[in-house]
Design a protein around this motif. Structure first.
Motif, PDB file in Angstrom:
ATOM      1  N   PRO A  20       0.672  -1.225   0.074  1.00 43.64           N
ATOM      2  CA  PRO A  20      -0.049   0.035   0.019  1.00 43.64           C
ATOM      3  C   PRO A  20       0.743   1.371  -0.202  1.00 43.64           C
ATOM      4  N   ASN A  21       2.143   0.950   0.593  1.00 42.34           N
ATOM      5  CA  ASN A  21       2.966   2.455   0.407  1.00 42.34           C
ATOM      6  C   ASN A  21       4.287   1.992  -0.485  1.00 42.34           C
TER       7      ASN A  21
ATOM      8  N   TYR B 299       5.932  10.999   9.045  1.00 42.07           N
ATOM      9  CA  TYR B 299       4.842  10.929   8.746  1.00 42.07           C
ATOM     10  C   TYR B 299       4.722  11.124   7.005  1.00 42.07           C
TER      11      TYR B 299
ATOM     12  N   SER C  59       3.103  10.778   2.717  1.00 41.99           N
ATOM     13  CA  SER C  59       2.237  10.134   1.750  1.00 41.99           C
ATOM     14  C   SER C  59       2.671   9.146   0.831  1.00 41.99           C
TER      15      SER C  59
ATOM     16  N   ARG D 153      -4.368   6.538  -2.681  1.00 45.65           N
ATOM     17  CA  ARG D 153      -3.168   7.211  -2.016  1.00 45.65           C
ATOM     18  C   ARG D 153      -3.628   7.365  -0.353  1.00 45.65           C
ATOM     19  N   GLY D 154      -2.614   7.408   0.622  1.00 48.37           N
ATOM     20  CA  GLY D 154      -3.093   7.536   1.895  1.00 48.37           C
ATOM     21  C   GLY D 154      -1.661   8.099   2.848  1.00 48.37           C
TER      22      GLY D 154
ATOM     23  N   PHE E  95       1.212   7.542   5.766  1.00 46.38           N
ATOM     24  CA  PHE E  95       1.665   6.374   6.512  1.00 46.38           C
ATOM     25  C   PHE E  95       2.790   6.966   7.594  1.00 46.38           C
TER      26      PHE E  95
ATOM     27  N   ASP F 256       7.624   0.419  10.814  1.00 45.34           N
ATOM     28  CA  ASP F 256       6.450   0.865   9.786  1.00 45.34           C
ATOM     29  C   ASP F 256       5.491   0.664  10.752  1.00 45.34           C
TER      30      ASP F 256
ATOM     31  N   GLY G  54       2.359   1.589   9.632  1.00 45.58           N
ATOM     32  CA  GLY G  54       1.427   1.268   8.771  1.00 45.58           C
ATOM     33  C   GLY G  54       0.682   2.681   8.183  1.00 45.58           C
ATOM     34  N   ARG G  55      -0.809   2.469   7.759  1.00 44.72           N
ATOM     35  CA  ARG G  55      -1.289   3.653   7.131  1.00 44.72           C
ATOM     36  C   ARG G  55      -2.295   4.258   8.325  1.00 44.72           C
TER      37      ARG G  55
ATOM     38  N   ASN H  90      -5.600   5.561   9.780  1.00 42.89           N
ATOM     39  CA  ASN H  90      -6.876   5.262   9.725  1.00 42.89           C
ATOM     40  C   ASN H  90      -7.849   6.277   9.376  1.00 42.89           C
TER      41      ASN H  90
ATOM     42  N   TRP I 291      -0.218   7.063  15.653  1.00 39.85           N
ATOM     43  CA  TRP I 291      -0.581   6.426  14.256  1.00 39.85           C
ATOM     44  C   TRP I 291      -2.049   5.938  14.178  1.00 39.85           C
TER      45      TRP I 291
END
Length: 346
Positions: free
Chosen positions: A94-95, A114, A116, A128-129, A131, A147, A149-150, A152, A192
């Motif tokens: 996802p990244n 942080y 994108s 796109r998100g 992370f 990591d 993650g993304r 929420n 996060w």
């Protein structure tokens, strides 16, 4: 002193004097010898960010496939600063690519990055998100980056940032909503994880936010006013437009950041193209090493029609506050103009 004058460039009063034909008392340091810098700090550096901790600057910008950190005790010498690539995007996931707009924050004794990113195999906005990476070590240029993650978020989006206010921590970003992008805020459970509802606080409803063929507000950055006011700067219009500029949102002291009605938008950009500097956008804030001066960092192009490329370069300049406690950014200082370095620099 006859024949002496102070120079003023692009609305920013230079703190060094022009002493043509003037003399100084014995033992006085010459104003002409005071340390200076010129913009841009680097030939390339889109989406620049500076964190200053204990007189040390940590700098980063968009590289596309990784995140690097620069470290220096004199931001004017950024080009000679130590640089370390601290994280590289995975080949899939996802990244996986389009690593944009990294920000380094110090939270509860730990470092957080942080950034994108876009999922591998995709180029659309829906994938796109924002992370998060965490480093518990004392030195962000060393140690292990975990990591986390993304974030929420309620929507796909970019350009995440964090800020503390009223004993709580908040996350602001640019979600893709019914317009191209909006600006939204949510409270954070930890560095996060978001908790509670997410509030859209601004949409691109002004003509100057709709240049370049898209309706865009992005890159929110928090700024605490000296009288308790809350400010959020943001970038407006498409980044490939020469009219890319900085807008400003304001909330009164004591306001709830999650109350959309508390935020009022300035009717015009607060930093825009001028003096041969174009597409001023994606900013951050920092203070001088001695804590006495407020500074803004942003990227811009050195000529027209240079679009949204790696040619965007980082620029810094000092700003002041009005009597009412509002930031006064003035105009971008022209390329090559000498300005005093942040006070207290080594």
């Amino acid at each position: 002193m006859p024949g002496c004058s102070w120079s003023k460039v692009a609305g920013v009063v230079a703190l060094s004097a022009v002493f043509a034909g003037c003399s100084e008392p014995k033992g006085a340091a010459s104003a002409q010898s005071a340390p200076t810098y010129t913009n841009p700090l680097l030939p390339s550096g889109p989406d620049p960010w500076i964190t200053q901790v204990d007189g040390v600057y940590y700098y980063t910008h968009t590289l596309g496939d990784r995140i690097a950190l620069w470290r220096t005790d004199n931001i004017a010498k950024l080009a000679q600063a130590e640089r370390v690539d601290v994280w590289t995007a995975p080949e899939t996931g996802p990244n996986g690519h389009s690593i944009w707009a990294p920000e380094l924050h110090r939270i509860d004794g730990k470092w957080f990055l942080y950034y994108s990113a876009t999922a591998s195999g995709f180029t659309d906005d829906a994938h796109r998100g924002v992370f998060v990476l965490e480093n518990a070590g004392p030195d962000p240029l060393q140690g292990e980056w975990i990591d986390r993650g993304r974030i929420n978020t309620a929507h796909a989006g970019i350009d995440g940032t964090v800020f503390a206010y009223g004993g709580k921590r908040y996350f602001a970003y640019s979600p893709y909503t019914e317009t191209d992008t909006s600006l939204a805020i949510a409270q954070m459970q930890d560095p996060w994880t978001l908790t509670g509802d997410e509030t859209v606080i601004a949409r691109p409803d002004q003509p100057w936010e709709q240049q370049g063929g898209r309706k865009i507000v992005e890159g929110p950055e928090f700024l605490a006013g000296p009288k308790g006011d809350l400010f959020l700067t943001y970038s407006a219009s498409a980044c490939w437009s020469d009219d890319y500029s900085l807008g400003l949102l304001h909330a009164a002291p004591g306001a709830d950041p999650l109350d959309a009605s508390a935020w009022k938008k300035s009717p015009q950009p607060v930093l825009k193209s001028a003096n041969g500097v174009y597409a001023t956008g994606h900013n951050g804030f920092f203070v001088s090493p001695d804590g006495k001066e407020n500074w803004i960092i942003y990227h811009a192009n050195s000529g027209p029609d240079m679009k949204c490329t790696q040619k965007r370069a980082p620029r810094i300049q000092r700003f002041d506050w009005s009597e009412d406690g509002w930031p006064q950014f003035g105009e971008p200082v022209a390329t090559g103009v000498e300005l005093p370095v942040p006070s207290g620099s080594r």
